[in-house]
Design a protein around this motif. Structure first.
Motif, mmCIF file in Angstrom:
data_model
loop_
_atom_site.group_PDB
_atom_site.id
_atom_site.type_symbol
_atom_site.label_atom_id
_atom_site.label_comp_id
_atom_site.label_asym_id
_atom_site.label_seq_id
_atom_site.Cartn_x
_atom_site.Cartn_y
_atom_site.Cartn_z
ATOM 1 N N SER A 24 0.825 -1.211 0.000
ATOM 2 C CA SER A 24 0.000 0.000 0.000
ATOM 3 C C SER A 24 0.865 1.270 0.000
ATOM 4 O O SER A 24 0.360 2.361 -0.242
ATOM 5 N N TYR A 25 2.177 1.124 0.232
ATOM 6 C CA TYR A 25 3.087 2.272 0.231
ATOM 7 C C TYR A 25 3.947 2.339 -1.027
ATOM 8 O O TYR A 25 4.638 3.318 -1.245
ATOM 9 N N GLY A 26 3.916 1.293 -1.843
ATOM 10 C CA GLY A 26 4.701 1.302 -3.071
ATOM 11 C C GLY A 26 5.025 -0.099 -3.559
ATOM 12 O O GLY A 26 4.462 -1.084 -3.092
ATOM 13 N N THR A 27 5.950 -0.157 -4.503
ATOM 14 C CA THR A 27 6.340 -1.421 -5.119
ATOM 15 C C THR A 27 7.214 -2.234 -4.167
ATOM 16 O O THR A 27 8.180 -1.718 -3.597
ATOM 17 N N VAL A 28 6.870 -3.504 -4.017
ATOM 18 C CA VAL A 28 7.654 -4.412 -3.179
ATOM 19 C C VAL A 28 8.323 -5.427 -4.102
ATOM 20 O O VAL A 28 7.659 -6.123 -4.869
ATOM 21 N N GLU A 29 9.645 -5.490 -4.048
ATOM 22 C CA GLU A 29 10.369 -6.455 -4.874
ATOM 23 C C GLU A 29 10.358 -7.843 -4.242
ATOM 24 O O GLU A 29 10.189 -8.838 -4.923
ATOM 25 N N SER A 30 10.563 -7.901 -2.913
ATOM 26 C CA SER A 30 10.530 -9.198 -2.241
ATOM 27 C C SER A 30 10.145 -9.026 -0.785
ATOM 28 O O SER A 30 10.346 -7.964 -0.198
ATOM 29 N N ALA A 31 9.570 -10.072 -0.224
ATOM 30 C CA ALA A 31 9.219 -10.113 1.194
ATOM 31 C C ALA A 31 9.509 -11.521 1.689
ATOM 32 O O ALA A 31 9.032 -12.497 1.105
ATOM 33 N N THR A 32 10.314 -11.623 2.738
ATOM 34 C CA THR A 32 10.656 -12.940 3.277
ATOM 35 C C THR A 32 10.467 -12.951 4.790
ATOM 36 O O THR A 32 10.765 -11.974 5.467
ATOM 37 N N VAL A 33 9.954 -14.060 5.288
ATOM 38 C CA VAL A 33 9.783 -14.270 6.720
ATOM 39 C C VAL A 33 10.877 -15.245 7.153
ATOM 40 O O VAL A 33 11.037 -16.307 6.552
ATOM 41 N N ALA A 34 11.646 -14.866 8.172
ATOM 42 C CA ALA A 34 12.709 -15.746 8.679
ATOM 43 C C ALA A 34 12.069 -16.916 9.423
ATOM 44 O O ALA A 34 11.164 -16.720 10.234
ATOM 45 N N THR A 35 12.542 -18.111 9.116
ATOM 46 C CA THR A 35 11.981 -19.303 9.760
ATOM 47 C C THR A 35 13.084 -20.096 10.453
ATOM 48 O O THR A 35 14.253 -20.030 10.085
ATOM 49 N N ASP A 36 12.685 -20.844 11.461
ATOM 50 C CA ASP A 36 13.600 -21.716 12.178
ATOM 51 C C ASP A 36 13.971 -22.880 11.269
ATOM 52 O O ASP A 36 13.090 -23.501 10.678
ATOM 53 N N ARG A 37 15.251 -23.173 11.140
ATOM 54 C CA ARG A 37 15.651 -24.208 10.187
ATOM 55 C C ARG A 37 15.255 -25.613 10.622
ATOM 56 O O ARG A 37 15.113 -26.500 9.805
ATOM 57 N N ASP A 38 15.046 -25.819 11.929
ATOM 58 C CA ASP A 38 14.655 -27.148 12.402
ATOM 59 C C ASP A 38 13.153 -27.384 12.320
ATOM 60 O O ASP A 38 12.703 -28.440 11.899
#
Length: 109
Positions: A24-38
């Motif tokens: 809603s504020y502009g163009t987003v190239e990427s969005a990632t959520v950090a996850t626990d590797r286990d």
């Protein structure tokens, strides 16, 4: 290109929800959520990349401290990632001692 750190959000937030929050504020190239590797579970923070610096600044100003699922978001420019080492000898031994057999000492007299 600005990379934005977004922290303290709900552990249930998905990447698409994070993306739509910033779109809603502009163009987003990427969005990632950090996850626990286990477990694969969200760690409660993520990153958003926006190509337009002006739009990114507006998004950061508007969303920082905003309530999201009962939690106040932390939104700011991401710091560069620090180089982290893997497994290494973290000390506790002497000088060149790498956990191998001890060298026999010469008598002092």
């Amino acid at each position: 290109m600005k990379k934005i750190y977004v922290g303290n959000f709900s552990f249930n937030m998905t990447e698409s929800e994070l993306r739509s929050m910033f779109e809603s504020y502009g163009t987003v190239e990427s969005a990632t959520v950090a996850t626990d590797r286990d477990t694969g579970r969200s760690r409660g923070f993520g990153f958003v990349s926006m190509p337009n610096d002006e739009e990114a600044e507006k998004a950061m100003a508007a969303l920082n401290s905003k309530d999201s699922g009962g939690r106040a978001l932390t939104v700011n420019e991401a710091r560069p990632q620090t180089q982290r080492g893997g497994f290494r000898d973290s000390g506790g031994g002497r000088g060149g001692d790498r956990g191998g057999p001890r060298q026999r000492r010469e008598p002092r007299w």
